[in-house]
Motif scaffolding. Sequence first.
Motif, PDB file in Angstrom:
ATOM      1  N   ILE A 282       1.311  10.542  76.274  1.00 54.34           N
ATOM      2  CA  ILE A 282       0.318  11.223  75.439  1.00 54.34           C
ATOM      3  C   ILE A 282       0.772  12.673  75.262  1.00 54.34           C
ATOM      4  O   ILE A 282       1.037  13.384  76.232  1.00 54.34           O
ATOM      5  CB  ILE A 282      -1.077  11.175  76.078  1.00 54.34           C
TER       6      ILE A 282
ATOM      7  N   ASN B  89      -4.380  17.906  73.979  1.00 57.30           N
ATOM      8  CA  ASN B  89      -4.683  16.541  74.432  1.00 57.30           C
ATOM      9  C   ASN B  89      -4.400  16.367  75.922  1.00 57.30           C
ATOM     10  O   ASN B  89      -5.141  15.673  76.628  1.00 57.30           O
ATOM     11  CB  ASN B  89      -3.868  15.525  73.638  1.00 57.30           C
TER      12      ASN B  89
ATOM     13  N   GLU C 251      -7.400   3.762  77.863  1.00 58.23           N
ATOM     14  CA  GLU C 251      -8.476   3.859  76.871  1.00 58.23           C
ATOM     15  C   GLU C 251      -9.390   5.060  77.132  1.00 58.23           C
ATOM     16  O   GLU C 251      -9.860   5.710  76.189  1.00 58.23           O
ATOM     17  CB  GLU C 251      -9.298   2.576  76.855  1.00 58.23           C
TER      18      GLU C 251
ATOM     19  N   ASN D 299      -7.497   8.254  76.116  1.00 59.80           N
ATOM     20  CA  ASN D 299      -7.536   8.411  74.653  1.00 59.80           C
ATOM     21  C   ASN D 299      -8.907   8.864  74.167  1.00 59.80           C
ATOM     22  O   ASN D 299      -9.028   9.720  73.281  1.00 59.80           O
ATOM     23  CB  ASN D 299      -7.156   7.100  73.973  1.00 59.80           C
TER      24      ASN D 299
ATOM     25  N   GLN E  64      -9.711   9.589  70.414  1.00 62.18           N
ATOM     26  CA  GLN E  64      -8.953   8.487  69.833  1.00 62.18           C
ATOM     27  C   GLN E  64      -9.410   7.173  70.473  1.00 62.18           C
ATOM     28  O   GLN E  64      -9.738   7.126  71.657  1.00 62.18           O
ATOM     29  CB  GLN E  64      -7.457   8.673  70.068  1.00 62.18           C
ATOM     30  N   GLY E  65      -9.461   6.104  69.669  1.00 61.78           N
ATOM     31  CA  GLY E  65      -9.821   4.794  70.199  1.00 61.78           C
ATOM     32  C   GLY E  65     -11.305   4.501  70.187  1.00 61.78           C
ATOM     33  O   GLY E  65     -11.719   3.398  70.553  1.00 61.78           O
TER      34      GLY E  65
END
Length: 574
Positions: free
Chosen positions: A334, A357, A407, A410, A415-416
């Motif tokens: 990431i 991030n 998950e 993210n 995101q996701g």
Amino acid sequence: MKFRMKSSFIFRTRIILVCIILFSLVLIAKLFYVQVVHSEFYSDKADHQYATPSGDIYERGTIYFTRKDGELVSAATQISGYKVAINPSKITDGEAVYEQISKIVPLDHDSFIAKATKANDPYEEVLNKLTKAQADEISALKIPGVSIFKEKWRFYPGGDLASHALGLVGYKGDELGGRYGLERQYNAELSRHENNPYVNFFAEVFSNVNKTLFSDDPREGDIVTTIEPQVQGFLEKKLAEVKTKYRVDAMGGIIMNPKDGSIYAFASQPGFDPNDLSKVEDPKVFSNPLVENVLEFGSVVKPLVMAGALEAKVVTANTTYTDKGMVTVEKKEIYNFDKKARGANVTMQEVLNQSLNTGMVFVEQKLGRQKLKDYLLAFGIKDKTGIDLPNETSGLVSNLNSPRELEYANAAFGQGIALTPIEMVRALASLANGGNLVTPHIVSKIKYSDGTSKEIKYETTPTKISKQTAEEISRMLVNVMDQSLKDGKAKMEHFSIAVKTGTAQVANTSGGGYYEDRHNHSFFGYFPAYDADFIVFLYAINPKGVEYAAVTWADPFIEISKFLLNYYEVPPDR
């Protein structure tokens, strides 16, 4: 004896007085119903020249915008005009009739001749929505078999202004009614099932009383919205400019009061003009993406996660980590948006300022999976907001049930997980109002046809963050505005404004994963930051020739902010 006669006289006098008062009240009430409640009907009755063949003219209630001073402005109403109908059995020379009428009003030749030559057909409409001058001119021709009738139709004075909020009136089979937006949501109230006021007066009065006090059935009325037409127009102007500049596929914006959920402006592109649906090539344009479509919004989710971490006391604004530009989670790399490392001692404030991030993965790991999920769900991201519009959908957040760490990492930077724009703005509004979930809404009042009205109340529920946490995350977001946005040049000297940008990759629904060259750009801000009157949320799908949301939206947001602060004469807060 004299005393009894005097008492009897007083009694009769009182009875007569009571009767006079009752009669006067009945007369006053009847005048009210004639002059106020049914004034439009009697006004129409005054026009005897053109009577419809059935006596049935389409009626519907009015939808109003509300100016900042409380003045009501018609947003959807009925407009009167005239239509031309022919009796083909009485027309001997269709070409001659066509020539006469078409000199006054443009008329499709082939369509008219086809209708004029129908055998045994007593009624065919050939023209609609004429002015009185046009109707009078055609009537003066005195053509056998040609008749003119009065009609009404739905009219939207603002054209395409707030079209997705208002919706439209159209046919479903043989039934004419509201099909999208408020027209559909409040169709029962806006519909006029009985247009004849010639009913027993007392029956009407007591019927209305009965409906008011004892019935849950919707009553006929007009709808008053919270949309401010000047604000709506300004938002739509800014959206159009961005759409043209960056060739955006689709976009939208919402301006809302974060304290109570009142929506001042509500727009998406592409839009439509409900007065002229012939220009609409794809009926999908009628659906409302602000409540029906979900998107991954990216970094605008970061303040929600950061607020949860602040509330859980696992980080503060000054907590630091080492940013290597990349972090590996379950063998998945990431990166920061620019793939650059910032080094040691990067604070959580800088994580928001620079939208890192890797820093949000650090926050997620400090918070833990379960708490991350609990805090995000407490912001209502999985639930419908309850907005007073049809077809609302809910967010897609199944990744928060995953057993994998990836998950959650993210989700920490947006995101996701996919939300509707209205879900996103409601969640973000809780940071502006001390930690509460409001119910976004467009309608504030229903003005019933019987002269009564109802103010509509909307629910507010708490999130998991405190007022103190909301103030702290607001302070951090003000720092983003003052120090980071446009390298600090966006700072407003006399107003505290909390902001955050978001840039997210677009999911590839056919091939899986994400497109490398497509992004969603989002932006939100609220102000004055510590007692916010406005929250502004903007998004654009796949803008071209621009990489980051800060470039796409910073200037439009600043212009919108300055407009609102000036238009509402908001006093400086610093």
